[in-house]
Design an enzyme around this catalytic site. Structure first.
Site, PDB file in Angstrom:
ATOM      1  N   TYR A  53       0.094  -8.586  -1.194  1.00  0.00           N
ATOM      2  CA  TYR A  53      -0.623  -7.418  -1.744  1.00  0.00           C
ATOM      3  C   TYR A  53       0.396  -6.358  -2.167  1.00  0.00           C
ATOM      4  CZ  TYR A  53      -2.395  -2.707  -1.504  1.00  0.00           C
ATOM      5  OH  TYR A  53      -2.630  -1.379  -1.777  1.00  0.00           O
ATOM      6  N   SER A  93       0.583   2.240  -4.541  1.00  0.00           N
ATOM      7  CA  SER A  93       0.384   2.457  -3.097  1.00  0.00           C
ATOM      8  C   SER A  93       1.702   2.776  -2.417  1.00  0.00           C
ATOM      9  CB  SER A  93      -0.209   1.182  -2.475  1.00  0.00           C
ATOM     10  OG  SER A  93      -0.149   1.234  -1.064  1.00  0.00           O
ATOM     11  N   SER A 152     -16.542  -7.196  -6.944  1.00  0.00           N
ATOM     12  CA  SER A 152     -15.960  -8.082  -5.911  1.00  0.00           C
ATOM     13  C   SER A 152     -15.730  -7.306  -4.608  1.00  0.00           C
ATOM     14  CB  SER A 152     -14.627  -8.664  -6.404  1.00  0.00           C
ATOM     15  OG  SER A 152     -13.698  -7.621  -6.645  1.00  0.00           O
ATOM     16  N   LYS A 190       1.716  -4.689  -6.113  1.00  0.00           N
ATOM     17  CA  LYS A 190       1.898  -3.289  -6.527  1.00  0.00           C
ATOM     18  C   LYS A 190       3.315  -3.077  -7.060  1.00  0.00           C
ATOM     19  CE  LYS A 190      -2.206  -1.823  -5.312  1.00  0.00           C
ATOM     20  NZ  LYS A 190      -3.239  -1.489  -6.332  1.00  0.00           N
TER      21      LYS A 190
HETATM   22  C1  WQD Z   1      -3.582   2.756   9.742  1.00  0.00           C
HETATM   23  C2  WQD Z   1      -3.089   2.866  11.182  1.00  0.00           C
HETATM   24  C3  WQD Z   1      -2.689   0.730  12.198  1.00  0.00           C
HETATM   25  C4  WQD Z   1      -6.898  -0.536  12.100  1.00  0.00           C
HETATM   26  C5  WQD Z   1      -3.056  -0.179   4.459  1.00  0.00           C
HETATM   27  C6  WQD Z   1      -2.338  -0.764   3.270  1.00  0.00           C
HETATM   28  C7  WQD Z   1      -2.187   0.320   2.236  1.00  0.00           C
HETATM   29  C8  WQD Z   1      -3.539   0.844   1.895  1.00  0.00           C
HETATM   30  C9  WQD Z   1      -4.176   1.461   3.139  1.00  0.00           C
HETATM   31  C10 WQD Z   1      -4.745  -0.240   0.142  1.00  0.00           C
HETATM   32  C11 WQD Z   1      -1.980   1.879  11.500  1.00  0.00           C
HETATM   33  C12 WQD Z   1      -3.842   1.450  12.891  1.00  0.00           C
HETATM   34  C13 WQD Z   1      -5.719   0.178  11.948  1.00  0.00           C
HETATM   35  C14 WQD Z   1      -7.410  -0.776  13.402  1.00  0.00           C
HETATM   36  C15 WQD Z   1      -5.552   0.412  14.342  1.00  0.00           C
HETATM   37  N1  WQD Z   1      -4.362  -0.191   1.413  1.00  0.00           N
HETATM   38  N2  WQD Z   1      -5.067   0.642  13.052  1.00  0.00           N
HETATM   39  N3  WQD Z   1      -6.717  -0.297  14.478  1.00  0.00           N
HETATM   40  O1  WQD Z   1      -1.958  -0.303   7.314  1.00  0.00           O
HETATM   41  O2  WQD Z   1      -1.409   2.164   6.947  1.00  0.00           O
HETATM   42  O3  WQD Z   1      -2.274   0.816   5.040  1.00  0.00           O
HETATM   43  O4  WQD Z   1      -4.292   0.393   4.090  1.00  0.00           O
HETATM   44  O5  WQD Z   1      -4.506   0.518  -0.750  1.00  0.00           O
HETATM   45  O6  WQD Z   1      -1.569  -0.206   1.093  1.00  0.00           O
HETATM   46  O7  WQD Z   1      -1.046  -1.174   3.683  1.00  0.00           O
HETATM   47  O8  WQD Z   1      -3.792   1.405   6.917  1.00  0.00           O
HETATM   48  O9  WQD Z   1      -5.916   1.896   8.076  1.00  0.00           O
HETATM   49  O10 WQD Z   1      -4.969  -0.473   8.194  1.00  0.00           O
HETATM   50  O11 WQD Z   1      -3.866   1.373   9.463  1.00  0.00           O
HETATM   51  O12 WQD Z   1      -4.934   0.849  15.338  1.00  0.00           O
HETATM   52  O13 WQD Z   1      -8.478  -1.431  13.598  1.00  0.00           O
HETATM   53  O14 WQD Z   1      -4.164   2.545  12.052  1.00  0.00           O
HETATM   54  O15 WQD Z   1      -1.856   0.080  13.154  1.00  0.00           O
HETATM   55  O16 WQD Z   1      -1.095   2.527  12.421  1.00  0.00           O
HETATM   56  P1  WQD Z   1      -2.263   0.991   6.642  1.00  0.00           P
HETATM   57  P2  WQD Z   1      -4.720   0.994   8.155  1.00  0.00           P
END
Ligand code: WQD
Length: 336
Positions: free
Chosen positions: A149, A125, A35, A153
Protein backbone atom coordinates in the site's frame (compact mmCIF):
# COMPACT_ATOMS: atom_id res chain seq x y z
CA UNK A 1 -16.39 28.50 -11.36
CA UNK A 2 -14.06 25.62 -12.35
CA UNK A 3 -15.30 22.03 -12.54
CA UNK A 4 -13.43 19.49 -10.40
CA UNK A 5 -13.48 15.72 -10.97
CA UNK A 6 -13.32 13.92 -7.60
CA UNK A 7 -12.36 10.25 -7.94
CA UNK A 8 -13.36 8.27 -4.84
CA UNK A 9 -15.70 11.13 -3.93
CA UNK A 10 -18.10 8.83 -2.02
CA UNK A 11 -15.35 7.81 0.41
CA UNK A 12 -14.46 9.17 3.85
CA UNK A 13 -12.12 12.01 2.87
CA UNK A 14 -13.62 12.33 -0.61
CA UNK A 15 -17.15 13.02 0.64
CA UNK A 16 -15.96 15.66 3.11
CA UNK A 17 -13.94 17.30 0.34
CA UNK A 18 -16.97 17.31 -1.98
CA UNK A 19 -18.92 19.21 0.70
CA UNK A 20 -16.11 21.77 0.95
CA UNK A 21 -15.87 22.20 -2.84
CA UNK A 22 -19.63 22.63 -3.30
CA UNK A 23 -19.85 25.12 -0.41
CA UNK A 24 -16.97 27.09 -1.98
CA UNK A 25 -18.96 27.34 -5.22
CA UNK A 26 -17.09 24.81 -7.38
CA UNK A 27 -18.95 22.50 -9.74
CA UNK A 28 -17.99 18.88 -9.12
CA UNK A 29 -18.23 15.58 -10.95
CA UNK A 30 -17.83 12.48 -8.76
CA UNK A 31 -16.56 9.08 -9.90
CA UNK A 32 -16.64 6.10 -7.54
CA UNK A 33 -17.00 2.29 -7.83
CA UNK A 34 -18.28 1.87 -4.24
CA UNK A 35 -15.52 -0.64 -3.45
CA UNK A 36 -15.05 1.04 -0.04
CA UNK A 37 -17.99 3.46 0.11
CA UNK A 38 -21.77 3.56 -0.27
CA UNK A 39 -24.20 5.43 -2.57
CA UNK A 40 -25.88 6.93 0.53
CA UNK A 41 -22.78 9.11 1.01
CA UNK A 42 -23.74 10.97 -2.18
CA UNK A 43 -27.24 11.66 -0.85
CA UNK A 44 -25.73 12.96 2.38
CA UNK A 45 -23.42 15.35 0.48
CA UNK A 46 -26.48 16.75 -1.32
CA UNK A 47 -28.40 17.00 1.97
CA UNK A 48 -25.58 18.92 3.71
CA UNK A 49 -24.95 21.34 0.83
CA UNK A 50 -28.36 21.55 -0.82
CA UNK A 51 -26.49 21.19 -4.12
CA UNK A 52 -26.57 18.56 -6.89
CA UNK A 53 -23.72 17.19 -8.97
CA UNK A 54 -23.05 14.62 -11.70
CA UNK A 55 -21.99 11.12 -10.65
CA UNK A 56 -20.40 8.28 -12.61
CA UNK A 57 -20.26 4.78 -11.13
CA UNK A 58 -16.94 4.00 -12.67
CA UNK A 59 -13.85 1.88 -12.13
CA UNK A 60 -10.66 3.74 -13.08
CA UNK A 61 -9.36 0.51 -14.64
CA UNK A 62 -11.99 0.97 -17.38
CA UNK A 63 -10.20 3.52 -19.57
CA UNK A 64 -13.18 4.05 -21.89
CA UNK A 65 -15.42 4.81 -18.89
CA UNK A 66 -12.88 7.30 -17.55
CA UNK A 67 -12.54 8.97 -20.95
CA UNK A 68 -16.34 9.29 -21.13
CA UNK A 69 -16.27 11.49 -18.03
CA UNK A 70 -13.83 13.88 -19.71
CA UNK A 71 -15.71 13.75 -23.03
CA UNK A 72 -18.98 14.71 -21.33
CA UNK A 73 -17.64 17.31 -18.88
CA UNK A 74 -15.15 20.17 -19.12
CA UNK A 75 -12.90 19.13 -16.22
CA UNK A 76 -10.49 21.85 -15.02
CA UNK A 77 -8.73 19.81 -12.33
CA UNK A 78 -8.85 16.39 -10.69
CA UNK A 79 -8.70 15.38 -7.03
CA UNK A 80 -7.67 11.73 -7.05
CA UNK A 81 -8.77 9.82 -3.92
CA UNK A 82 -9.76 6.49 -5.49
CA UNK A 83 -7.57 3.64 -4.30
CA UNK A 84 -7.33 0.75 -1.86
CA UNK A 85 -5.85 1.75 1.52
CA UNK A 86 -5.65 -1.22 3.91
CA UNK A 87 -2.03 -1.90 4.86
CA UNK A 88 -2.54 -5.49 5.99
CA UNK A 89 -4.65 -6.42 2.96
CA UNK A 90 -1.96 -4.97 0.68
CA UNK A 91 0.62 -7.35 2.18
CA UNK A 92 -1.69 -10.33 1.60
CA UNK A 93 -2.75 -9.24 -1.90
CA UNK A 94 0.04 -7.10 -3.44
CA UNK A 95 -0.98 -7.63 -7.09
CA UNK A 96 -4.55 -6.50 -6.34
CA UNK A 97 -3.14 -3.32 -4.76
CA UNK A 98 -0.57 -2.54 -7.45
CA UNK A 99 -3.08 -3.17 -10.24
CA UNK A 100 -5.92 -1.20 -8.70
CA UNK A 101 -3.91 1.77 -7.39
CA UNK A 102 -1.15 2.09 -10.00
CA UNK A 103 -2.95 0.98 -13.19
CA UNK A 104 -6.06 2.92 -12.13
CA UNK A 105 -3.98 6.06 -11.76
CA UNK A 106 -2.27 5.48 -15.12
CA UNK A 107 -5.68 5.18 -16.81
CA UNK A 108 -6.75 8.45 -15.18
CA UNK A 109 -3.57 10.22 -16.36
CA UNK A 110 -4.01 8.86 -19.91
CA UNK A 111 -7.56 10.23 -20.03
CA UNK A 112 -6.40 13.58 -18.59
CA UNK A 113 -3.66 13.81 -21.26
CA UNK A 114 -6.11 12.97 -24.05
CA UNK A 115 -8.48 15.73 -22.94
CA UNK A 116 -5.82 18.30 -22.04
CA UNK A 117 -6.53 18.34 -18.28
CA UNK A 118 -3.14 18.86 -16.59
CA UNK A 119 -4.01 19.73 -12.99
CA UNK A 120 -4.20 17.07 -10.28
CA UNK A 121 -4.32 16.87 -6.48
CA UNK A 122 -3.22 13.42 -5.37
CA UNK A 123 -4.23 11.70 -2.13
CA UNK A 124 -0.84 10.62 -0.83
CA UNK A 125 0.05 9.64 2.72
CA UNK A 126 2.57 10.16 5.51
CA UNK A 127 3.33 6.49 5.01
CA UNK A 128 5.74 7.56 2.22
CA UNK A 129 8.17 8.81 4.89
CA UNK A 130 8.87 5.16 5.63
CA UNK A 131 10.64 3.83 8.72
CA UNK A 132 13.96 5.70 8.50
CA UNK A 133 13.20 9.44 8.54
CA UNK A 134 13.26 11.35 11.86
CA UNK A 135 10.07 13.09 13.08
CA UNK A 136 8.70 15.65 12.49
CA UNK A 137 8.53 14.72 8.81
CA UNK A 138 9.54 17.36 6.21
CA UNK A 139 8.47 17.15 2.58
CA UNK A 140 12.01 17.03 1.10
CA UNK A 141 12.93 13.90 3.05
CA UNK A 142 13.52 10.73 0.97
CA UNK A 143 10.48 8.49 0.52
CA UNK A 144 10.18 4.73 0.99
CA UNK A 145 7.67 2.19 2.23
CA UNK A 146 7.35 -1.05 4.19
CA UNK A 147 4.26 -2.50 2.49
CA UNK A 148 2.63 -2.61 -0.97
CA UNK A 149 0.00 0.00 0.00
CA UNK A 150 2.76 2.42 0.98
CA UNK A 151 4.73 1.61 -2.16
CA UNK A 152 1.70 2.47 -4.34
CA UNK A 153 1.76 5.95 -2.80
CA UNK A 154 5.54 6.28 -3.32
CA UNK A 155 5.23 5.09 -6.92
CA UNK A 156 2.27 7.27 -7.84
CA UNK A 157 4.10 10.32 -6.48
CA UNK A 158 7.03 9.36 -8.76
CA UNK A 159 4.74 8.78 -11.75
CA UNK A 160 3.24 12.26 -11.34
CA UNK A 161 6.69 13.83 -10.95
CA UNK A 162 7.76 12.11 -14.19
CA UNK A 163 4.61 13.29 -16.00
CA UNK A 164 5.55 16.86 -15.04
CA UNK A 165 9.15 16.34 -16.29
CA UNK A 166 7.66 15.19 -19.63
CA UNK A 167 5.28 18.17 -19.82
CA UNK A 168 5.89 21.26 -17.68
CA UNK A 169 2.34 22.50 -18.25
CA UNK A 170 1.22 20.10 -15.52
CA UNK A 171 0.44 21.16 -11.99
CA UNK A 172 0.59 18.50 -9.26
CA UNK A 173 -0.11 18.65 -5.53
CA UNK A 174 0.93 15.55 -3.58
CA UNK A 175 -0.97 15.80 -0.30
CA UNK A 176 0.58 13.67 2.44
CA UNK A 177 -2.16 12.96 4.99
CA UNK A 178 -1.29 12.01 8.50
CA UNK A 179 -4.10 10.29 10.43
CA UNK A 180 -7.50 11.55 9.31
CA UNK A 181 -10.30 11.11 11.92
CA UNK A 182 -13.48 12.91 12.95
CA UNK A 183 -16.60 13.65 10.93
CA UNK A 184 -18.64 16.52 9.51
CA UNK A 185 -20.37 18.38 12.44
CA UNK A 186 -23.78 17.55 10.93
CA UNK A 187 -23.20 13.87 11.80
CA UNK A 188 -24.43 12.97 8.31
CA UNK A 189 -21.08 11.81 6.89
CA UNK A 190 -18.10 10.20 8.59
CA UNK A 191 -15.73 7.25 8.53
CA UNK A 192 -17.71 4.17 7.49
CA UNK A 193 -15.26 1.35 6.68
CA UNK A 194 -16.44 -2.03 5.38
CA UNK A 195 -15.89 -4.93 7.79
CA UNK A 196 -13.76 -4.92 10.96
CA UNK A 197 -11.83 -1.62 11.04
CA UNK A 198 -8.03 -1.69 10.75
CA UNK A 199 -7.62 1.85 12.03
CA UNK A 200 -7.79 3.05 15.63
CA UNK A 201 -10.67 5.53 15.59
CA UNK A 202 -13.27 3.50 13.68
CA UNK A 203 -12.41 0.53 15.91
CA UNK A 204 -12.99 2.62 19.06
CA UNK A 205 -16.27 3.85 17.53
CA UNK A 206 -17.52 0.27 17.08
CA UNK A 207 -16.58 -0.58 20.69
CA UNK A 208 -18.51 2.51 21.83
CA UNK A 209 -21.69 1.40 20.04
CA UNK A 210 -21.29 -2.20 21.23
CA UNK A 211 -20.52 -3.77 17.86
CA UNK A 212 -17.03 -4.82 19.03
CA UNK A 213 -16.21 -6.03 22.55
CA UNK A 214 -13.01 -4.16 23.41
CA UNK A 215 -10.14 -2.23 21.86
CA UNK A 216 -6.83 -4.03 21.39
CA UNK A 217 -3.98 -1.61 22.14
CA UNK A 218 -1.12 -2.69 19.89
CA UNK A 219 1.80 -2.43 22.28
CA UNK A 220 2.47 -0.25 25.33
CA UNK A 221 6.25 -0.71 25.38
CA UNK A 222 7.27 1.87 22.79
CA UNK A 223 9.74 4.61 23.73
CA UNK A 224 6.91 7.17 24.09
CA UNK A 225 5.48 8.97 27.16
CA UNK A 226 2.81 6.35 27.89
CA UNK A 227 4.35 3.50 25.87
CA UNK A 228 1.74 3.52 23.09
CA UNK A 229 2.15 4.67 19.49
CA UNK A 230 2.15 8.39 18.70
CA UNK A 231 0.34 9.71 15.58
CA UNK A 232 -0.61 13.09 14.13
CA UNK A 233 -4.42 12.92 14.07
CA UNK A 234 -6.09 15.52 11.87
CA UNK A 235 -9.80 16.39 11.63
CA UNK A 236 -11.22 15.26 8.29
CA UNK A 237 -12.79 18.71 7.85
CA UNK A 238 -9.34 20.31 8.22
CA UNK A 239 -8.10 17.83 5.64
CA UNK A 240 -10.96 18.70 3.26
CA UNK A 241 -10.13 22.39 3.66
CA UNK A 242 -6.53 21.57 2.78
CA UNK A 243 -7.77 20.07 -0.50
CA UNK A 244 -9.64 23.28 -1.26
CA UNK A 245 -6.37 25.18 -0.85
CA UNK A 246 -4.57 22.63 -3.05
CA UNK A 247 -7.18 22.93 -5.83
CA UNK A 248 -6.85 26.72 -5.81
CA UNK A 249 -3.08 26.28 -5.94
CA UNK A 250 -2.97 23.89 -8.90
CA UNK A 251 -5.44 26.08 -10.83
CA UNK A 252 -3.03 29.01 -10.49
CA UNK A 253 0.42 27.37 -10.61
CA UNK A 254 2.47 24.78 -12.51
CA UNK A 255 4.97 22.34 -11.07
CA UNK A 256 4.96 19.61 -8.41
CA UNK A 257 4.55 20.28 -4.67
CA UNK A 258 4.45 17.63 -1.92
CA UNK A 259 2.66 19.06 1.12
CA UNK A 260 2.06 17.59 4.59
CA UNK A 261 -1.50 17.84 5.90
CA UNK A 262 -1.21 17.28 9.64
CA UNK A 263 -1.48 19.24 12.88
CA UNK A 264 2.20 18.90 13.83
CA UNK A 265 1.07 17.49 17.20
CA UNK A 266 1.44 13.87 18.29
CA UNK A 267 -1.19 11.98 20.33
CA UNK A 268 -0.87 8.50 21.83
CA UNK A 269 -3.36 5.67 21.59
CA UNK A 270 -4.38 6.33 25.22
CA UNK A 271 -4.73 10.08 24.47
CA UNK A 272 -7.22 9.19 21.73
CA UNK A 273 -9.05 6.60 23.83
CA UNK A 274 -9.44 8.95 26.82
CA UNK A 275 -10.52 11.83 24.56
CA UNK A 276 -13.19 9.60 23.01
CA UNK A 277 -14.34 8.44 26.48
CA UNK A 278 -14.86 12.11 27.39
CA UNK A 279 -16.88 12.58 24.18
CA UNK A 280 -19.13 9.53 24.69
CA UNK A 281 -19.37 9.86 28.49
CA UNK A 282 -18.37 6.26 29.29
CA UNK A 283 -15.25 4.19 29.92
CA UNK A 284 -14.37 1.89 27.04
CA UNK A 285 -12.82 -1.56 27.60
CA UNK A 286 -9.39 -2.32 26.18
CA UNK A 287 -6.67 -4.92 26.39
CA UNK A 288 -2.98 -4.42 25.66
CA UNK A 289 -1.85 -6.69 22.82
CA UNK A 290 1.56 -7.24 21.19
CA UNK A 291 2.89 -4.58 18.82
CA UNK A 292 1.45 -4.68 15.27
CA UNK A 293 4.18 -5.57 12.74
CA UNK A 294 5.28 -2.54 10.74
CA UNK A 295 3.98 0.05 13.22
CA UNK A 296 6.27 2.97 13.97
CA UNK A 297 6.62 4.36 17.51
CA UNK A 298 5.96 7.93 16.37
CA UNK A 299 4.77 9.83 13.28
CA UNK A 300 3.88 13.52 13.06
CA UNK A 301 4.22 16.38 10.59
CA UNK A 302 6.30 19.47 10.15
CA UNK A 303 3.53 21.80 8.95
CA UNK A 304 5.60 24.81 7.81
CA UNK A 305 5.22 24.19 4.07
CA UNK A 306 1.41 23.91 4.11
CA UNK A 307 1.27 27.26 5.87
CA UNK A 308 3.79 28.86 3.48
CA UNK A 309 2.49 27.44 0.18
CA UNK A 310 -1.27 27.12 0.88
CA UNK A 311 -1.72 29.51 3.78
CA UNK A 312 -3.37 26.51 5.48
CA UNK A 313 -3.16 25.13 8.99
CA UNK A 314 -5.34 22.72 10.96
CA UNK A 315 -7.92 24.35 13.26
CA UNK A 316 -9.49 21.48 15.24
CA UNK A 317 -8.00 19.76 18.30
CA UNK A 318 -8.23 16.09 19.33
CA UNK A 319 -11.30 16.57 21.54
CA UNK A 320 -13.21 18.13 18.63
CA UNK A 321 -12.18 15.23 16.40
CA UNK A 322 -13.39 12.57 18.84
CA UNK A 323 -16.58 14.52 19.64
CA UNK A 324 -17.46 14.68 15.93
CA UNK A 325 -16.58 11.00 15.45
CA UNK A 326 -18.86 10.07 18.36
CA UNK A 327 -21.65 12.27 16.98
CA UNK A 328 -21.45 10.48 13.61
CA UNK A 329 -21.32 6.90 14.95
CA UNK A 330 -24.05 7.65 17.55
CA UNK A 331 -26.34 8.73 14.69
CA UNK A 332 -25.19 6.02 12.28
CA UNK A 333 -24.35 2.93 14.42
CA UNK A 334 -24.67 0.70 11.35
CA UNK A 335 -22.88 3.12 9.03
CA UNK A 336 -24.48 4.84 6.06
C1 WQD B 1 -2.86 4.36 14.73
C2 WQD B 1 -2.26 3.94 16.07
C3 WQD B 1 -1.60 1.63 16.12
C4 WQD B 1 -5.68 0.05 15.69
C5 WQD B 1 -2.52 3.85 8.70
C6 WQD B 1 -1.86 3.87 7.34
C7 WQD B 1 -1.88 5.29 6.83
C8 WQD B 1 -3.30 5.75 6.79
C9 WQD B 1 -3.88 5.74 8.20
C10 WQD B 1 -4.55 5.33 4.80
C11 WQD B 1 -1.05 3.04 15.92
C12 WQD B 1 -2.74 1.88 17.09
C13 WQD B 1 -4.58 0.89 15.79
C14 WQD B 1 -6.06 -0.74 16.80
C15 WQD B 1 -4.24 0.17 18.07
N1 WQD B 1 -4.07 4.91 5.96
N2 WQD B 1 -3.88 0.95 16.96
N3 WQD B 1 -5.32 -0.66 17.95
O1 WQD B 1 -1.18 2.72 11.21
O2 WQD B 1 -0.88 5.17 11.85
O3 WQD B 1 -1.78 4.61 9.60
O4 WQD B 1 -3.83 4.38 8.64
O5 WQD B 1 -4.45 6.40 4.28
O6 WQD B 1 -1.32 5.33 5.55
O7 WQD B 1 -0.50 3.47 7.50
O8 WQD B 1 -3.18 4.23 11.61
O9 WQD B 1 -5.24 3.98 12.96
O10 WQD B 1 -4.09 1.88 12.07
O11 WQD B 1 -3.04 3.18 13.93
O12 WQD B 1 -3.58 0.24 19.13
O13 WQD B 1 -7.05 -1.53 16.76
O14 WQD B 1 -3.23 3.18 16.78
O15 WQD B 1 -0.64 0.75 16.69
O16 WQD B 1 -0.15 3.36 16.98
P1 WQD B 1 -1.65 4.13 11.13
P2 WQD B 1 -3.97 3.26 12.62
Amino acid sequence: MPTILVTGGAGFIGSHTCVCLLEAGYDIVVADNFSNSKPEALNRIKKITGKDFKFYECDLLDLEAVKKIFAENSIDAVIHFAGYKAVGESVAQPVKYYHNNITGTLMLIKAMQEYGCKKIVFSSSATVYGPVNPVPYVEDMPTSATNPYGYTKVMIEQILRDVYVSDSDWSVSLLRYFNPIGAHPSGLIGEDPNGIPNNLLPYICQVAVGKLEKLGVFGNDYDTPDGTGIRDYIHVCDLADGHLCAVKYVLEHKGVEAVNLGTGKGSSVFDVLHSFEKACGKELPYVVKPRRPGDLPSSYANTDKAKKVFGWEAKYDLDQMTADSWNFIKNNPNGL
